[in-house]
Design a protein around this motif. Structure first.
Motif, PDB file in Angstrom:
ATOM      1  N   GLY A 180     -33.989 -27.718  35.094  1.00 10.93           N
ATOM      2  CA  GLY A 180     -34.268 -28.854  34.228  1.00 10.93           C
ATOM      3  C   GLY A 180     -35.662 -29.425  34.407  1.00 10.93           C
ATOM      4  N   THR A 181     -36.380 -28.972  35.438  1.00 14.60           N
ATOM      5  CA  THR A 181     -37.739 -29.453  35.655  1.00 14.60           C
ATOM      6  C   THR A 181     -38.732 -28.518  34.975  1.00 14.60           C
ATOM      7  OG1 THR A 181     -37.994 -28.221  37.735  1.00 14.60           O
ATOM      8  CG2 THR A 181     -37.120 -30.483  37.881  1.00 14.60           C
ATOM      9  N   TRP A 182     -39.975 -28.952  34.920  1.00 10.22           N
ATOM     10  CA  TRP A 182     -41.055 -28.163  34.329  1.00 10.22           C
ATOM     11  C   TRP A 182     -41.919 -27.596  35.442  1.00 10.22           C
ATOM     12  CZ3 TRP A 182     -41.953 -27.404  29.056  1.00 10.22           C
ATOM     13  CH2 TRP A 182     -41.098 -28.108  28.200  1.00 10.22           C
ATOM     14  N   GLY A 183     -42.304 -26.345  35.290  1.00  8.22           N
ATOM     15  CA  GLY A 183     -43.146 -25.695  36.283  1.00  8.22           C
ATOM     16  C   GLY A 183     -43.905 -24.544  35.661  1.00  8.22           C
ATOM     17  N   LEU A 184     -44.331 -23.641  36.507  1.00 14.51           N
ATOM     18  CA  LEU A 184     -45.132 -22.509  36.067  1.00 14.51           C
ATOM     19  C   LEU A 184     -44.273 -21.269  35.908  1.00 14.51           C
ATOM     20  CD1 LEU A 184     -48.131 -22.921  38.529  1.00 14.51           C
ATOM     21  CD2 LEU A 184     -47.878 -23.833  36.210  1.00 14.51           C
ATOM     22  N   PRO A 185     -44.578 -20.427  34.929  1.00 13.12           N
ATOM     23  CA  PRO A 185     -43.920 -19.129  34.906  1.00 13.12           C
ATOM     24  C   PRO A 185     -44.306 -18.386  36.186  1.00 13.12           C
ATOM     25  CG  PRO A 185     -45.254 -19.468  32.915  1.00 13.12           C
ATOM     26  CD  PRO A 185     -45.543 -20.588  33.852  1.00 13.12           C
ATOM     27  N   GLY A 186     -43.344 -17.820  36.848  1.00 15.12           N
ATOM     28  CA  GLY A 186     -43.628 -17.117  38.093  1.00 15.12           C
ATOM     29  C   GLY A 186     -42.349 -16.706  38.774  1.00 15.12           C
ATOM     30  N   GLY A 187     -42.493 -16.133  39.947  1.00 17.50           N
ATOM     31  CA  GLY A 187     -41.317 -15.710  40.681  1.00 17.50           C
ATOM     32  C   GLY A 187     -41.669 -14.909  41.906  1.00 17.50           C
ATOM     33  N   ALA A 188     -40.674 -14.189  42.398  1.00 15.87           N
ATOM     34  CA  ALA A 188     -40.783 -13.450  43.650  1.00 15.87           C
ATOM     35  C   ALA A 188     -41.811 -12.329  43.569  1.00 15.87           C
ATOM     36  CB  ALA A 188     -39.419 -12.874  44.022  1.00 15.87           C
ATOM     37  N   ARG A 189     -42.562 -12.183  44.667  1.00 15.99           N
ATOM     38  CA  ARG A 189     -43.485 -11.063  44.806  1.00 15.99           C
ATOM     39  C   ARG A 189     -42.722  -9.837  45.291  1.00 15.99           C
ATOM     40  NH1 ARG A 189     -48.504 -13.050  48.383  1.00 15.99           N
ATOM     41  NH2 ARG A 189     -48.962 -10.830  48.221  1.00 15.99           N
ATOM     42  N   HIS A 190     -43.171  -8.669  44.877  1.00 20.35           N
ATOM     43  CA  HIS A 190     -42.650  -7.417  45.400  1.00 20.35           C
ATOM     44  C   HIS A 190     -43.407  -7.067  46.680  1.00 20.35           C
ATOM     45  CE1 HIS A 190     -41.233  -5.904  41.169  1.00 20.35           C
ATOM     46  NE2 HIS A 190     -40.671  -7.042  41.527  1.00 20.35           N
ATOM     47  N   GLU A 191     -42.796  -6.260  47.518  1.00 21.01           N
ATOM     48  CA  GLU A 191     -43.452  -5.818  48.744  1.00 21.01           C
ATOM     49  C   GLU A 191     -44.780  -5.151  48.386  1.00 21.01           C
ATOM     50  OE1 GLU A 191     -41.155  -3.012  50.971  1.00 21.01           O
ATOM     51  OE2 GLU A 191     -42.302  -3.371  52.796  1.00 21.01           O
ATOM     52  N   HIS A 192     -45.846  -5.519  49.068  1.00 22.53           N
ATOM     53  CA  HIS A 192     -47.198  -4.970  48.890  1.00 22.53           C
ATOM     54  C   HIS A 192     -47.854  -5.372  47.566  1.00 22.53           C
ATOM     55  CE1 HIS A 192     -46.363  -2.789  52.506  1.00 22.53           C
ATOM     56  NE2 HIS A 192     -45.412  -2.069  51.922  1.00 22.53           N
ATOM     57  N   GLU A 193     -47.250  -6.251  46.794  1.00 22.98           N
ATOM     58  CA  GLU A 193     -47.834  -6.712  45.536  1.00 22.98           C
ATOM     59  C   GLU A 193     -48.741  -7.905  45.822  1.00 22.98           C
ATOM     60  OE1 GLU A 193     -46.053  -7.499  41.122  1.00 22.98           O
ATOM     61  OE2 GLU A 193     -45.024  -8.523  42.769  1.00 22.98           O
ATOM     62  N   THR A 194     -49.921  -7.932  45.215  1.00 26.72           N
ATOM     63  CA  THR A 194     -50.793  -9.084  45.401  1.00 26.72           C
ATOM     64  C   THR A 194     -50.217 -10.284  44.649  1.00 26.72           C
ATOM     65  OG1 THR A 194     -52.185  -8.734  43.449  1.00 26.72           O
ATOM     66  CG2 THR A 194     -52.826  -7.569  45.492  1.00 26.72           C
ATOM     67  N   ALA A 195     -50.621 -11.465  45.060  1.00 26.29           N
ATOM     68  CA  ALA A 195     -50.151 -12.679  44.393  1.00 26.29           C
ATOM     69  C   ALA A 195     -50.602 -12.711  42.934  1.00 26.29           C
ATOM     70  CB  ALA A 195     -50.639 -13.906  45.141  1.00 26.29           C
ATOM     71  N   VAL A 196     -51.840 -12.272  42.665  1.00 25.43           N
ATOM     72  CA  VAL A 196     -52.337 -12.262  41.289  1.00 25.43           C
ATOM     73  C   VAL A 196     -51.495 -11.315  40.446  1.00 25.43           C
ATOM     74  CG1 VAL A 196     -54.305 -11.678  39.809  1.00 25.43           C
ATOM     75  CG2 VAL A 196     -54.674 -12.978  41.918  1.00 25.43           C
ATOM     76  N   ASP A 197     -51.246 -10.111  40.954  1.00 30.09           N
ATOM     77  CA  ASP A 197     -50.424  -9.152  40.210  1.00 30.09           C
ATOM     78  C   ASP A 197     -49.024  -9.704  39.970  1.00 30.09           C
ATOM     79  OD1 ASP A 197     -52.514  -7.349  40.043  1.00 30.09           O
ATOM     80  OD2 ASP A 197     -51.781  -6.079  41.681  1.00 30.09           O
TER      81      ASP A 197
END
Length: 149
Positions: free
Chosen positions: A49-66
């Motif tokens: 119900g809150t507002w935030g950023l599209p995003g989620g869990a990182r995969h192993e060895h995945e950069t944060a940007v990717d």
């Protein structure tokens, strides 16, 4: 991408829980018109119900940007080729981290409700963001992020 996904909860020493075995990342996209793309989170989700950023869990060895770009594409249809990286900011709790990736949308695109994690996606003028019921961690980070925009 090969390797394990970042799905799964991480339990903090104080009993708090965070999604993403390898941390998480979100995209703070800015339109040429001075707007921020926000996601109205589904009621069933963490802090629903809150507002935030599209995003989620990182995969192993995945950069944060990717991870941020992948998740934003999966959740909001953010076209990867239309984003220009600005900077990132990391909340590092020692046992889990969240990276906010800040980028310019080279042109204003229409976000797409691409999965059930969102109630709504909306471009919101920067000066109006604080007036929304924000995800608690995003609300804490917003003043510092805002000052860098």
């Amino acid at each position: 991408m090969s390797g394990a996904s970042g799905d799964g909860w991480v339990d903090g020493p104080d009993g708090s829980r965070y999604w993403g075995r390898y941390g998480a990342a979100g995209l703070l996209a800015l339109s040429p018109d001075g707007e921020v793309l926000l996601q109205h989170r589904a009621e069933w989700s963490h802090f629903g119900g809150t507002w935030g950023l599209p995003g989620g869990a990182r995969h192993e060895h995945e950069t944060a940007v990717d991870a941020a770009l992948r998740e934003a594409n999966e959740e909001a249809g953010v076209p990867g080729g239309s984003i220009a990286f600005r900077f990132s900011e990391v909340l590092d709790l020692g046992y889990w981290s969240y990276t906010t990736v800040v980028a310019d949308a080279l042109e204003r695109f229409e976000p797409v409700l691409a999965d059930r994690e969102s109630i709504e996606l909306r471009w919101i003028p920067i000066d109006e963001v604080a007036g929304y019921p924000l995800h608690p961690r995003f609300a804490e980070a917003w003043p510092g992020l805002r000052s860098r925009l």
